[in-house]
Design an enzyme around this catalytic site. Structure first.
Site, PDB file in Angstrom:
ATOM      1  CE  LYS A 104      -4.521   0.800   0.380  1.00  0.00           C
ATOM      2  NZ  LYS A 104      -5.619  -0.139   0.069  1.00  0.00           N
TER       3      LYS A 104
HETATM    4  N1  GLU Z   1      -7.400  -0.050  -3.177  1.00  0.00           N
HETATM    5  C1  GLU Z   1      -8.122  -1.270  -3.430  1.00  0.00           C
HETATM    6  C2  GLU Z   1      -8.151  -2.138  -2.195  1.00  0.00           C
HETATM    7  O1  GLU Z   1      -7.973  -1.671  -1.112  1.00  0.00           O
HETATM    8  C3  GLU Z   1      -7.616  -1.971  -4.681  1.00  0.00           C
HETATM    9  C4  GLU Z   1      -6.204  -2.425  -4.645  1.00  0.00           C
HETATM   10  C5  GLU Z   1      -5.682  -2.951  -5.972  1.00  0.00           C
HETATM   11  O2  GLU Z   1      -6.450  -3.040  -6.915  1.00  0.00           O
HETATM   12  O3  GLU Z   1      -4.494  -3.253  -6.018  1.00  0.00           O
HETATM   13  O4  GLU Z   1      -8.396  -3.307  -2.270  1.00  0.00           O
END
Ligand code: GLU
Length: 416
Positions: A104
Protein backbone atom coordinates in the site's frame (compact mmCIF):
# COMPACT_ATOMS: atom_id res chain seq x y z
CA UNK A 1 -9.33 7.83 21.33
CA UNK A 2 -8.70 6.73 17.77
CA UNK A 3 -7.30 3.28 17.25
CA UNK A 4 -3.91 2.93 15.59
CA UNK A 5 -4.74 0.88 12.46
CA UNK A 6 -1.49 -1.10 12.51
CA UNK A 7 -2.05 -2.06 16.17
CA UNK A 8 -5.50 -3.18 15.08
CA UNK A 9 -4.09 -5.20 12.16
CA UNK A 10 -1.65 -6.91 14.56
CA UNK A 11 -4.46 -7.67 17.02
CA UNK A 12 -6.40 -9.33 14.21
CA UNK A 13 -3.36 -11.54 13.49
CA UNK A 14 -3.16 -12.47 17.19
CA UNK A 15 -6.83 -13.48 17.22
CA UNK A 16 -6.48 -15.75 14.20
CA UNK A 17 -3.13 -17.15 15.39
CA UNK A 18 -4.79 -18.35 18.56
CA UNK A 19 -7.81 -19.76 16.76
CA UNK A 20 -5.72 -21.74 14.25
CA UNK A 21 -2.81 -22.58 16.53
CA UNK A 22 -0.39 -20.81 14.21
CA UNK A 23 3.32 -21.64 14.41
CA UNK A 24 4.75 -18.90 16.70
CA UNK A 25 7.62 -18.21 14.29
CA UNK A 26 5.23 -17.53 11.44
CA UNK A 27 3.06 -15.46 13.76
CA UNK A 28 6.07 -13.28 14.57
CA UNK A 29 6.96 -13.04 10.87
CA UNK A 30 3.48 -11.89 9.79
CA UNK A 31 3.30 -9.06 12.33
CA UNK A 32 6.12 -7.23 10.55
CA UNK A 33 6.09 -5.58 7.14
CA UNK A 34 8.85 -6.54 4.67
CA UNK A 35 9.86 -2.97 3.87
CA UNK A 36 8.67 0.63 4.28
CA UNK A 37 9.89 3.52 2.19
CA UNK A 38 9.28 7.09 3.38
CA UNK A 39 9.93 9.80 0.83
CA UNK A 40 9.85 13.59 0.72
CA UNK A 41 8.08 15.07 -2.28
CA UNK A 42 9.08 18.68 -2.96
CA UNK A 43 6.61 20.49 -5.21
CA UNK A 44 6.89 23.96 -6.65
CA UNK A 45 3.33 25.22 -6.21
CA UNK A 46 1.53 27.40 -8.77
CA UNK A 47 2.13 30.49 -6.62
CA UNK A 48 5.92 29.98 -6.70
CA UNK A 49 6.28 28.65 -3.13
CA UNK A 50 7.78 25.25 -2.37
CA UNK A 51 5.84 22.66 -0.40
CA UNK A 52 7.27 19.35 0.77
CA UNK A 53 4.85 16.45 1.21
CA UNK A 54 5.52 13.08 2.81
CA UNK A 55 4.77 9.84 0.94
CA UNK A 56 4.99 6.15 1.78
CA UNK A 57 5.07 2.79 0.03
CA UNK A 58 5.02 -0.33 2.17
CA UNK A 59 5.36 -4.00 1.21
CA UNK A 60 3.84 -6.22 3.87
CA UNK A 61 4.44 -9.48 2.05
CA UNK A 62 5.70 -10.59 -1.34
CA UNK A 63 5.88 -14.22 -0.34
CA UNK A 64 3.12 -15.30 -2.79
CA UNK A 65 3.92 -12.82 -5.57
CA UNK A 66 4.55 -9.14 -6.31
CA UNK A 67 3.16 -6.60 -3.85
CA UNK A 68 -0.29 -5.30 -4.75
CA UNK A 69 -2.37 -2.51 -3.30
CA UNK A 70 -3.69 0.97 -3.70
CA UNK A 71 -2.34 4.43 -3.21
CA UNK A 72 -4.27 7.02 -1.20
CA UNK A 73 -3.98 10.79 -1.09
CA UNK A 74 -5.39 12.05 2.19
CA UNK A 75 -4.48 14.02 5.31
CA UNK A 76 -5.08 10.89 7.40
CA UNK A 77 -2.16 9.05 5.75
CA UNK A 78 0.77 8.09 8.00
CA UNK A 79 3.20 5.20 8.17
CA UNK A 80 1.13 3.05 10.52
CA UNK A 81 -2.00 3.50 8.43
CA UNK A 82 -0.15 2.44 5.30
CA UNK A 83 1.41 -0.55 7.11
CA UNK A 84 -2.05 -1.70 8.22
CA UNK A 85 -3.52 -1.28 4.76
CA UNK A 86 -0.58 -3.20 3.23
CA UNK A 87 -1.12 -6.03 5.73
CA UNK A 88 -4.82 -6.22 4.87
CA UNK A 89 -3.89 -6.45 1.17
CA UNK A 90 -1.78 -9.54 1.91
CA UNK A 91 -4.80 -11.29 3.44
CA UNK A 92 -7.07 -10.10 0.62
CA UNK A 93 -4.96 -11.42 -2.26
CA UNK A 94 -4.33 -14.64 -0.37
CA UNK A 95 -8.02 -15.19 0.42
CA UNK A 96 -8.79 -14.90 -3.31
CA UNK A 97 -5.80 -17.16 -4.02
CA UNK A 98 -4.27 -14.61 -6.42
CA UNK A 99 -0.51 -14.94 -7.07
CA UNK A 100 0.13 -11.56 -5.45
CA UNK A 101 1.29 -10.15 -2.13
CA UNK A 102 0.20 -7.13 -0.11
CA UNK A 103 1.37 -3.52 -0.39
CA UNK A 104 0.00 0.00 0.00
CA UNK A 105 1.08 3.58 -0.43
CA UNK A 106 -0.05 7.06 0.29
CA UNK A 107 0.76 10.72 0.48
CA UNK A 108 -0.28 12.94 3.38
CA UNK A 109 -2.03 15.66 1.39
CA UNK A 110 -5.45 17.18 0.81
CA UNK A 111 -5.65 16.66 -2.97
CA UNK A 112 -8.72 18.93 -3.25
CA UNK A 113 -6.50 21.88 -2.33
CA UNK A 114 -4.16 21.26 -5.30
CA UNK A 115 -4.53 22.43 -8.90
CA UNK A 116 -4.48 19.73 -11.58
CA UNK A 117 -0.90 20.70 -12.47
CA UNK A 118 0.21 20.45 -8.82
CA UNK A 119 -1.51 17.06 -8.46
CA UNK A 120 0.27 15.78 -11.57
CA UNK A 121 3.66 17.02 -10.30
CA UNK A 122 3.02 15.41 -6.89
CA UNK A 123 2.15 12.09 -8.50
CA UNK A 124 5.10 12.09 -10.90
CA UNK A 125 7.66 13.08 -8.26
CA UNK A 126 6.30 10.47 -5.85
CA UNK A 127 6.58 7.83 -8.60
CA UNK A 128 10.18 8.84 -9.25
CA UNK A 129 10.95 8.56 -5.51
CA UNK A 130 9.55 5.02 -5.19
CA UNK A 131 10.63 3.80 -8.63
CA UNK A 132 13.05 1.20 -7.28
CA UNK A 133 10.41 -0.66 -5.32
CA UNK A 134 7.57 -0.73 -7.88
CA UNK A 135 7.25 -2.58 -11.19
CA UNK A 136 5.14 -5.34 -12.78
CA UNK A 137 7.08 -8.05 -10.99
CA UNK A 138 7.86 -6.08 -7.81
CA UNK A 139 4.81 -4.13 -6.65
CA UNK A 140 1.82 -2.84 -8.59
CA UNK A 141 -0.06 0.21 -7.21
CA UNK A 142 -3.74 0.95 -7.92
CA UNK A 143 -6.36 3.54 -6.98
CA UNK A 144 -7.61 3.95 -3.40
CA UNK A 145 -9.05 6.89 -1.41
CA UNK A 146 -8.89 10.11 -3.54
CA UNK A 147 -6.87 8.58 -6.38
CA UNK A 148 -8.22 7.63 -9.80
CA UNK A 149 -7.49 6.45 -13.35
CA UNK A 150 -5.83 9.75 -14.34
CA UNK A 151 -3.39 9.48 -11.44
CA UNK A 152 -2.59 5.89 -12.47
CA UNK A 153 -1.93 7.14 -16.03
CA UNK A 154 0.63 9.65 -14.70
CA UNK A 155 2.34 6.91 -12.67
CA UNK A 156 2.44 4.60 -15.69
CA UNK A 157 3.86 7.38 -17.88
CA UNK A 158 6.51 8.47 -15.35
CA UNK A 159 7.64 4.88 -14.79
CA UNK A 160 7.70 4.16 -18.53
CA UNK A 161 9.68 7.34 -19.33
CA UNK A 162 12.33 6.34 -16.79
CA UNK A 163 12.56 2.79 -18.14
CA UNK A 164 12.62 3.87 -21.80
CA UNK A 165 9.60 1.82 -22.87
CA UNK A 166 5.87 1.64 -22.21
CA UNK A 167 5.14 -0.61 -19.24
CA UNK A 168 1.37 -0.67 -18.62
CA UNK A 169 1.61 -3.49 -16.04
CA UNK A 170 3.23 -1.21 -13.42
CA UNK A 171 -0.18 0.01 -12.19
CA UNK A 172 -3.79 -1.09 -12.43
CA UNK A 173 -6.94 0.99 -12.51
CA UNK A 174 -5.61 2.86 -15.58
CA UNK A 175 -7.82 4.45 -18.22
CA UNK A 176 -9.02 1.78 -20.69
CA UNK A 177 -7.36 3.59 -23.62
CA UNK A 178 -3.87 2.93 -22.23
CA UNK A 179 -4.16 -0.62 -20.96
CA UNK A 180 -6.85 -0.40 -18.30
CA UNK A 181 -9.52 -3.06 -17.99
CA UNK A 182 -13.21 -2.81 -18.62
CA UNK A 183 -15.09 -3.37 -15.37
CA UNK A 184 -12.24 -2.17 -13.12
CA UNK A 185 -13.79 1.17 -12.18
CA UNK A 186 -16.91 -0.50 -10.72
CA UNK A 187 -15.22 -3.73 -9.62
CA UNK A 188 -15.22 -3.12 -5.85
CA UNK A 189 -18.92 -2.27 -5.87
CA UNK A 190 -19.73 -5.19 -8.17
CA UNK A 191 -17.85 -7.59 -5.87
CA UNK A 192 -19.73 -6.23 -2.84
CA UNK A 193 -22.96 -6.93 -4.66
CA UNK A 194 -22.00 -10.54 -5.54
CA UNK A 195 -21.00 -11.27 -1.94
CA UNK A 196 -24.14 -9.71 -0.48
CA UNK A 197 -26.31 -11.65 -2.92
CA UNK A 198 -24.63 -14.91 -1.86
CA UNK A 199 -24.98 -14.18 1.88
CA UNK A 200 -28.60 -13.10 1.53
CA UNK A 201 -29.33 -16.41 -0.19
CA UNK A 202 -27.69 -18.36 2.64
CA UNK A 203 -29.74 -16.45 5.22
CA UNK A 204 -32.90 -16.94 3.16
CA UNK A 205 -33.57 -13.22 3.01
CA UNK A 206 -35.17 -11.44 0.08
CA UNK A 207 -32.66 -9.01 -1.45
CA UNK A 208 -35.37 -6.69 -2.80
CA UNK A 209 -36.93 -6.15 0.63
CA UNK A 210 -33.71 -5.03 2.28
CA UNK A 211 -33.17 -1.57 3.75
CA UNK A 212 -29.67 -0.32 3.11
CA UNK A 213 -27.45 2.32 4.73
CA UNK A 214 -24.22 3.31 2.99
CA UNK A 215 -21.46 5.37 4.57
CA UNK A 216 -19.38 6.98 1.80
CA UNK A 217 -20.55 8.00 -1.65
CA UNK A 218 -17.34 7.72 -3.68
CA UNK A 219 -16.29 4.97 -6.06
CA UNK A 220 -17.18 2.14 -3.68
CA UNK A 221 -20.18 3.54 -1.77
CA UNK A 222 -21.68 5.18 -4.85
CA UNK A 223 -21.44 2.03 -6.97
CA UNK A 224 -22.93 -0.34 -4.40
CA UNK A 225 -25.72 2.12 -3.51
CA UNK A 226 -26.54 2.41 -7.21
CA UNK A 227 -26.47 -1.37 -7.82
CA UNK A 228 -28.72 -2.12 -4.85
CA UNK A 229 -31.10 0.71 -5.76
CA UNK A 230 -31.34 -0.62 -9.32
CA UNK A 231 -32.06 -4.11 -7.96
CA UNK A 232 -35.03 -2.83 -6.00
CA UNK A 233 -33.58 -2.36 -2.50
CA UNK A 234 -34.53 0.66 -0.42
CA UNK A 235 -31.42 2.74 0.21
CA UNK A 236 -32.56 4.75 3.25
CA UNK A 237 -29.33 6.64 4.02
CA UNK A 238 -26.04 7.59 2.38
CA UNK A 239 -23.29 10.01 3.37
CA UNK A 240 -20.31 11.89 1.99
CA UNK A 241 -17.74 14.07 3.77
CA UNK A 242 -20.29 16.86 4.25
CA UNK A 243 -23.27 15.02 5.80
CA UNK A 244 -25.48 11.97 5.99
CA UNK A 245 -28.84 12.10 4.24
CA UNK A 246 -31.80 9.99 5.34
CA UNK A 247 -35.27 9.10 4.10
CA UNK A 248 -37.38 6.31 5.62
CA UNK A 249 -39.15 5.74 2.26
CA UNK A 250 -35.87 5.39 0.38
CA UNK A 251 -33.59 7.87 -1.41
CA UNK A 252 -33.49 8.45 -5.15
CA UNK A 253 -29.91 7.18 -5.51
CA UNK A 254 -29.73 7.90 -9.22
CA UNK A 255 -30.47 11.60 -8.71
CA UNK A 256 -28.07 11.83 -5.76
CA UNK A 257 -25.29 10.21 -7.77
CA UNK A 258 -25.83 12.58 -10.69
CA UNK A 259 -25.59 15.44 -8.17
CA UNK A 260 -22.38 14.07 -6.60
CA UNK A 261 -20.79 13.38 -9.99
CA UNK A 262 -21.08 17.08 -10.86
CA UNK A 263 -18.79 17.74 -7.89
CA UNK A 264 -21.58 18.75 -5.46
CA UNK A 265 -21.83 17.87 -1.79
CA UNK A 266 -24.81 16.03 -0.33
CA UNK A 267 -25.42 18.81 2.22
CA UNK A 268 -26.43 21.12 -0.63
CA UNK A 269 -28.96 18.69 -2.15
CA UNK A 270 -32.51 19.98 -1.79
CA UNK A 271 -35.41 17.64 -1.09
CA UNK A 272 -37.93 18.37 1.67
CA UNK A 273 -38.45 14.70 2.40
CA UNK A 274 -34.75 14.11 3.10
CA UNK A 275 -33.29 14.67 6.55
CA UNK A 276 -29.64 15.59 7.13
CA UNK A 277 -28.02 13.37 9.77
CA UNK A 278 -24.60 13.05 11.38
CA UNK A 279 -22.17 10.18 11.01
CA UNK A 280 -23.10 8.49 14.29
CA UNK A 281 -26.81 8.65 13.53
CA UNK A 282 -26.15 7.20 10.07
CA UNK A 283 -24.16 4.25 11.38
CA UNK A 284 -26.72 3.43 14.05
CA UNK A 285 -29.83 3.84 11.87
CA UNK A 286 -32.06 0.77 11.88
CA UNK A 287 -31.60 -1.10 8.60
CA UNK A 288 -30.91 -4.59 7.22
CA UNK A 289 -27.52 -3.97 5.65
CA UNK A 290 -25.01 -1.38 6.83
CA UNK A 291 -22.23 -0.73 4.31
CA UNK A 292 -19.31 1.29 5.71
CA UNK A 293 -17.56 2.36 2.51
CA UNK A 294 -15.38 5.25 3.64
CA UNK A 295 -12.34 4.78 5.85
CA UNK A 296 -11.12 2.67 8.78
CA UNK A 297 -12.14 2.91 12.43
CA UNK A 298 -15.85 3.69 12.07
CA UNK A 299 -17.51 0.90 14.06
CA UNK A 300 -15.77 0.88 17.41
CA UNK A 301 -16.55 -0.20 20.97
CA UNK A 302 -18.24 3.20 21.37
CA UNK A 303 -21.04 2.67 18.85
CA UNK A 304 -21.06 -1.12 18.19
CA UNK A 305 -23.74 -1.77 20.80
CA UNK A 306 -26.07 0.64 18.98
CA UNK A 307 -25.55 -0.84 15.49
CA UNK A 308 -28.99 -2.03 14.42
CA UNK A 309 -28.78 -4.23 11.32
CA UNK A 310 -28.52 -7.87 10.20
CA UNK A 311 -25.43 -7.53 8.02
CA UNK A 312 -22.39 -5.26 8.00
CA UNK A 313 -20.80 -5.36 4.56
CA UNK A 314 -17.33 -3.79 4.74
CA UNK A 315 -16.77 -1.72 1.61
CA UNK A 316 -13.94 0.18 3.30
CA UNK A 317 -10.72 -1.33 4.62
CA UNK A 318 -10.64 -1.73 8.39
CA UNK A 319 -13.94 -0.01 9.30
CA UNK A 320 -14.57 -2.27 12.32
CA UNK A 321 -12.21 -2.55 15.29
CA UNK A 322 -11.56 -5.96 16.94
CA UNK A 323 -13.43 -4.76 20.09
CA UNK A 324 -16.46 -3.82 17.99
CA UNK A 325 -16.20 -7.18 16.19
CA UNK A 326 -16.73 -8.97 19.51
CA UNK A 327 -19.83 -6.89 20.29
CA UNK A 328 -21.31 -7.43 16.81
CA UNK A 329 -20.69 -11.18 17.06
CA UNK A 330 -22.61 -11.27 20.35
CA UNK A 331 -25.45 -9.36 18.72
CA UNK A 332 -25.46 -12.04 15.98
CA UNK A 333 -24.79 -9.51 13.25
CA UNK A 334 -23.02 -10.96 10.22
CA UNK A 335 -19.92 -8.90 9.46
CA UNK A 336 -18.63 -9.60 5.96
CA UNK A 337 -14.96 -8.66 6.39
CA UNK A 338 -13.23 -6.13 4.15
CA UNK A 339 -10.73 -8.68 2.82
CA UNK A 340 -13.66 -10.59 1.31
CA UNK A 341 -16.38 -7.98 0.78
CA UNK A 342 -14.31 -5.35 -1.03
CA UNK A 343 -11.91 -7.73 -2.81
CA UNK A 344 -13.60 -7.22 -6.20
CA UNK A 345 -11.29 -4.26 -6.82
CA UNK A 346 -8.03 -6.12 -6.47
CA UNK A 347 -9.50 -9.12 -8.28
CA UNK A 348 -10.19 -7.09 -11.42
CA UNK A 349 -6.84 -5.34 -10.91
CA UNK A 350 -5.31 -8.78 -11.22
CA UNK A 351 -7.24 -9.34 -14.47
CA UNK A 352 -5.98 -5.97 -15.73
CA UNK A 353 -2.40 -6.94 -14.92
CA UNK A 354 -2.77 -10.31 -16.67
CA UNK A 355 -4.30 -8.60 -19.74
CA UNK A 356 -1.45 -6.05 -19.85
CA UNK A 357 1.21 -8.75 -19.66
CA UNK A 358 -0.48 -10.76 -22.44
CA UNK A 359 -1.45 -7.69 -24.50
CA UNK A 360 -4.82 -9.31 -24.95
CA UNK A 361 -7.99 -7.72 -23.60
CA UNK A 362 -11.17 -9.31 -22.36
CA UNK A 363 -14.83 -8.33 -22.75
CA UNK A 364 -16.89 -7.19 -19.75
CA UNK A 365 -18.86 -10.45 -19.61
CA UNK A 366 -15.68 -12.41 -19.05
CA UNK A 367 -14.45 -9.99 -16.38
CA UNK A 368 -17.70 -10.20 -14.40
CA UNK A 369 -18.01 -13.95 -14.82
CA UNK A 370 -14.47 -14.61 -13.55
CA UNK A 371 -14.84 -12.04 -10.77
CA UNK A 372 -18.01 -13.74 -9.60
CA UNK A 373 -16.42 -17.18 -9.74
CA UNK A 374 -13.37 -16.16 -7.69
CA UNK A 375 -15.17 -14.04 -5.09
CA UNK A 376 -17.99 -16.55 -4.58
CA UNK A 377 -15.50 -19.38 -4.14
CA UNK A 378 -13.80 -17.35 -1.39
CA UNK A 379 -17.18 -16.52 0.14
CA UNK A 380 -18.33 -20.17 0.18
CA UNK A 381 -15.09 -21.33 1.77
CA UNK A 382 -15.27 -18.57 4.38
CA UNK A 383 -18.93 -19.21 5.18
CA UNK A 384 -18.32 -22.94 5.55
CA UNK A 385 -15.41 -22.51 7.97
CA UNK A 386 -17.32 -19.94 9.99
CA UNK A 387 -20.26 -22.32 10.41
CA UNK A 388 -18.10 -25.40 11.11
CA UNK A 389 -16.07 -23.67 13.81
CA UNK A 390 -18.75 -21.26 15.04
CA UNK A 391 -16.49 -18.28 14.44
CA UNK A 392 -16.99 -14.92 12.77
CA UNK A 393 -16.69 -14.57 9.01
CA UNK A 394 -13.62 -12.41 9.61
CA UNK A 395 -11.77 -15.04 11.62
CA UNK A 396 -12.76 -17.69 9.06
CA UNK A 397 -11.50 -15.57 6.15
CA UNK A 398 -8.26 -14.89 8.06
CA UNK A 399 -7.73 -18.60 8.68
CA UNK A 400 -7.89 -19.29 4.93
CA UNK A 401 -5.66 -16.34 4.03
CA UNK A 402 -3.07 -16.87 6.77
CA UNK A 403 -2.89 -20.63 6.12
CA UNK A 404 -1.91 -20.01 2.49
CA UNK A 405 0.81 -17.56 3.51
CA UNK A 406 2.06 -19.89 6.24
CA UNK A 407 2.27 -22.73 3.72
CA UNK A 408 4.22 -20.53 1.29
CA UNK A 409 6.68 -19.53 4.04
CA UNK A 410 7.11 -23.16 5.04
CA UNK A 411 7.75 -24.27 1.44
CA UNK A 412 10.10 -21.41 0.57
CA UNK A 413 11.89 -21.44 3.94
CA UNK A 414 13.48 -18.42 5.58
CA UNK A 415 16.45 -16.99 3.66
CA UNK A 416 19.36 -17.53 4.25
N1 GLU B 1 -7.40 -0.05 -3.18
C1 GLU B 1 -8.12 -1.27 -3.43
C2 GLU B 1 -8.15 -2.14 -2.19
O1 GLU B 1 -7.97 -1.67 -1.11
C3 GLU B 1 -7.62 -1.97 -4.68
C4 GLU B 1 -6.20 -2.42 -4.64
C5 GLU B 1 -5.68 -2.95 -5.97
O2 GLU B 1 -6.45 -3.04 -6.91
O3 GLU B 1 -4.49 -3.25 -6.02
O4 GLU B 1 -8.40 -3.31 -2.27
Amino acid sequence: MTVNPFEMAKKQIDIVAEEMDLDPNIHKFLKRVERSLIVSIPIMMDDGTLKVFEGYRVHHSTIRGPGKGGLRFSLGVNLDEVKALATWMTWKTSLLNLPLGGAKGGICVDPFKLSKKELEKLTRRFTAEIINIIGPDIDIPAPDVNTNAQIMAWIMDTYSMQKGRTIPGVVTGKPIEIGGSVGRANATGTGLYFVLQALVEKLRLDLKSLKIVVQGFGNVGGTIADLLYKHGCKVIAVSDISTGIYCEDGLDVEKLLAWAKQGNLLKDYKNDKYKLIGNDELLTSKCDVLIPAAIENQITEKNAEKIDCKIVLEGANGPTTPEADKILLKKEIYVVPDILANSGGVCVSYFEYVQDINSYFWKLDRINEELKRIIIEAFEETFKISKERSISLRTAAYIIAVSRIAKAIELRGIFP
